[in-house]
Design an enzyme around this catalytic site. Structure first.
Site, PDB file in Angstrom:
ATOM      1  N   LYS A 193      29.089 -15.832  15.535  1.00  0.00           N
ATOM      2  CA  LYS A 193      29.788 -16.640  14.528  1.00  0.00           C
ATOM      3  C   LYS A 193      30.380 -15.733  13.450  1.00  0.00           C
ATOM      4  O   LYS A 193      29.987 -14.568  13.323  1.00  0.00           O
ATOM      5  CB  LYS A 193      28.809 -17.644  13.916  1.00  0.00           C
ATOM      6  N   ARG A 214      17.783 -28.484   7.071  1.00  0.00           N
ATOM      7  CA  ARG A 214      19.234 -28.258   7.093  1.00  0.00           C
ATOM      8  C   ARG A 214      19.858 -29.254   8.064  1.00  0.00           C
ATOM      9  O   ARG A 214      20.537 -30.174   7.654  1.00  0.00           O
ATOM     10  CB  ARG A 214      19.539 -26.807   7.470  1.00  0.00           C
ATOM     11  N   HIS A 249      15.412 -24.016  14.136  1.00  0.00           N
ATOM     12  CA  HIS A 249      15.732 -22.771  13.437  1.00  0.00           C
ATOM     13  C   HIS A 249      14.599 -22.414  12.485  1.00  0.00           C
ATOM     14  O   HIS A 249      14.123 -23.257  11.733  1.00  0.00           O
ATOM     15  CB  HIS A 249      17.053 -22.943  12.680  1.00  0.00           C
ATOM     16  N   ARG A 256      18.123 -16.301  19.967  1.00  0.00           N
ATOM     17  CA  ARG A 256      19.492 -16.321  19.410  1.00  0.00           C
ATOM     18  C   ARG A 256      19.617 -15.094  18.516  1.00  0.00           C
ATOM     19  O   ARG A 256      19.160 -15.088  17.381  1.00  0.00           O
ATOM     20  CB  ARG A 256      19.731 -17.599  18.599  1.00  0.00           C
ATOM     21  N   TYR A 280      38.787  -2.195 -16.238  1.00  0.00           N
ATOM     22  CA  TYR A 280      38.813  -3.478 -16.951  1.00  0.00           C
ATOM     23  C   TYR A 280      37.575  -3.642 -17.827  1.00  0.00           C
ATOM     24  O   TYR A 280      36.462  -3.292 -17.412  1.00  0.00           O
ATOM     25  CB  TYR A 280      38.816  -4.641 -15.953  1.00  0.00           C
ATOM     26  N   CYS A 303      38.060  -3.420  -9.175  1.00  0.00           N
ATOM     27  CA  CYS A 303      39.273  -4.229  -9.349  1.00  0.00           C
ATOM     28  C   CYS A 303      39.566  -4.968  -8.041  1.00  0.00           C
ATOM     29  O   CYS A 303      38.865  -4.797  -7.053  1.00  0.00           O
ATOM     30  CB  CYS A 303      40.467  -3.342  -9.691  1.00  0.00           C
ATOM     31  N   ASP A 331      41.943  -4.468  -5.917  1.00  0.00           N
ATOM     32  CA  ASP A 331      42.381  -3.603  -4.820  1.00  0.00           C
ATOM     33  C   ASP A 331      41.968  -2.141  -4.957  1.00  0.00           C
ATOM     34  O   ASP A 331      42.356  -1.317  -4.129  1.00  0.00           O
ATOM     35  CB  ASP A 331      43.914  -3.638  -4.717  1.00  0.00           C
TER      36      ASP A 331
HETATM   37  C1  LIG Z   1      23.025 -17.598  12.350  1.00  0.00           C
HETATM   38  C2  LIG Z   1      22.010 -18.222  13.200  1.00  0.00           C
HETATM   39  C3  LIG Z   1      21.229 -17.450  14.058  1.00  0.00           C
HETATM   40  C4  LIG Z   1      21.229 -15.944  14.044  1.00  0.00           C
HETATM   41  O1  LIG Z   1      20.386 -15.486  13.020  1.00  0.00           O
HETATM   42  P1  LIG Z   1      20.078 -13.934  12.828  1.00  0.00           P
HETATM   43  O2  LIG Z   1      19.147 -13.903  11.699  1.00  0.00           O
HETATM   44  O3  LIG Z   1      21.396 -13.298  12.495  1.00  0.00           O
HETATM   45  O4  LIG Z   1      19.530 -13.443  14.098  1.00  0.00           O
HETATM   46  C5  LIG Z   1      20.385 -18.104  14.932  1.00  0.00           C
HETATM   47  N1  LIG Z   1      20.314 -19.451  14.956  1.00  0.00           N
HETATM   48  C6  LIG Z   1      21.029 -20.228  14.113  1.00  0.00           C
HETATM   49  C7  LIG Z   1      20.884 -21.706  14.183  1.00  0.00           C
HETATM   50  C8  LIG Z   1      21.891 -19.642  13.203  1.00  0.00           C
HETATM   51  O5  LIG Z   1      22.576 -20.418  12.362  1.00  0.00           O
END
Ligand SMILES: *Cc1c(COP(=O)(O)O)cnc(C)c1O
Length: 378
Positions: free
Chosen positions: A40, A135, A165, A225, A269, A316, A318
């Site tokens: 992602k 979530r 998760h 994951r 700045y 800044c 850039d």
């Molecule tokens: C982003 C995400 C992951 C990956 O997490 P890492 O900590 O980068 O390994 C896994 N599962 C879900 C649902 C996520 O949103």
């Protein structure tokens, strides 16, 4: 080769390092376990097509993204295997799921009820289960209700999995370990209630979760994951990564100007830095519009001439300035490492994150699209 026109601020990604990180992580898992590569947010800023393609060649068959645009991009570039969208898909885009053979996460029963009116029949889906993060997902505390909802939707969609998760798997305090085990246990109960459906994709581990050696060998932990560790960064700075895993990305820029700033003069700045002695100051043509965090003002440093040069004054949009008084001769066009290594010293996204109280994830995701990416070993 990096064209001269791009030698202002650029990123170099070593895909061999990503493959190596993948192989090392996988070598710590049981043979029949699989990695779902989380690509992602443009593969955490590393380039989703490039990363997914090389992992596809390496045999990775499972990918996860955050949204349908990311998923379609991967398909259009020829990525094969399963692509799971971990979050919300707008209802009007739901028809595209089937067309592109994408798997959608069902966020809860309400979302599933509405989605079925918009998606093609037999659209691939996986139910999100909430085991304590609050979530997305069905509340795992009511197993009977979860079971009922999952069964109902297995008749509406092509349901091929469940996932949850973990939200403190990167912390190894007693309390966090207890919470993580509790999350896994709750998830297990839900999966057992629908075991007869024999869903092929049951998963709960992120990068950090997979670092728990005693978590990996249970039936529900056959898929990790894997996100941040694929890119060689740590879920939390307190973690230790398996030997050999290292950052795949370097961010570089050059010196655009050098001058002397005299005692009492200010820099940048807001005049936030005042020279206490005569200093040699170099300007770097990278700024917060490139994703170089403004919180690094008067705090961060870069690598130049094999040494660390501190940032002076505010970042800044850039450009920013560094103090090169003490690091030998510096010339216009000299390479400066913003993230990466030079000689014996290194400064990666986790180190930068520590300075400004955030996480390496945010540092690499924030490198803006204006910064071109170059790949070795494509
Ligand atoms: C982003 C995400 C992951 C990956 O997490 P890492 O900590 O980068 O390994 C896994 N599962 C879900 C649902 C996520 O949103």
């Amino acid at each position: 080769m990096i064209p001269d026109v791009d030698k202002r601020s650029w990123v170099e990604v070593d895909l061999d390092v990503i493959i190596n990180n993948y192989r090392i992580y996988k070598s710590h898992m049981p043979n029949d376990a699989q990695i779902m590569a989380v690509v992602k947010a443009d593969a955490y800023g590393h380039g989703d097509i490039e990363v997914a393609s090389c992992l596809n060649n390496e045999g990775v068959r499972l990918f996860a993204v955050s949204n349908i645009k990311e998923a379609i991009r991967l398909r259009n570039k020829g990525i094969n295997g399963e692509i799971l969208i971990l979050g919300y898909t707008p209802l009007r885009s739901a028809k595209l799921l089937k067309e592109y053979d994408i798997t959608q996460a069902l966020l809860d029963d309400n979302y599933a009820d509405i989605l079925k009116d918009y998606a093609e029949s037999n659209t691939k889906v996986q139910f999100a289960i909430d085991t304590g993060m609050n979530r997305i997902g069905l509340d795992a505390d009511d197993v009977a209700k979860c079971e009922k909802i999952i069964r109902k939707n297995s008749n509406r969609f092509n349901l091929n999995g469940l996932f949850t998760h973990l939200c403190v798997a990167d912390d190894f305090s007693d309390e966090s370990i207890k919470f993580t085990k509790q999350q896994i246990n709750k998830f297990k109960q839900v999966t057992e209630s629908i075991a007869d459906l024999e869903l092929p994709y049951i998963h709960c581990l992120n990068s950090a979760g997979g670092l728990y050696t005693d978590c990996q060998y249970e039936g529900i932990n056959r898929i990790v994951r894997l996100g941040i560790v694929l890119y060689g960064l740590k879920p939390d700075r307190s973690n230790t990564l398996p030997e050999g895993i290292r950052p795949a990305l370097q961010w570089k820029s050059v010196v655009s100007m050098i001058k002397t700033v005299h005692t009492g003069e200010s820099i940048g700045y807001g005049r936030s830095y005042k020279a206490t002695h005569d200093m040699i100051i170099a300007t770097i043509p990278t700024g917060y519009a490139d994703g170089y965090n403004r919180l690094l003002s008067n705090k961060g440093y870069v690598l130049i001439n094999g040494a660390k040069a501190p940032i002076v004054g505010r970042i800044c949009m850039d450009q920013f300035m560094i103090d090169v008084s003490n690091i030998g001769e510096v010339h216009i066009g000299n390479e400066v490492v913003l993230l990466g290594s030079q000689g014996d010293i290194s400064f990666d996204a986790d180190d930068m994150a520590e300075l400004i109280d955030t996480i390496g994830y945010e540092i690499v995701c924030d490198i803006s699209k204006r910064v071109p990416r170059f790949y070795s070993n494509l």
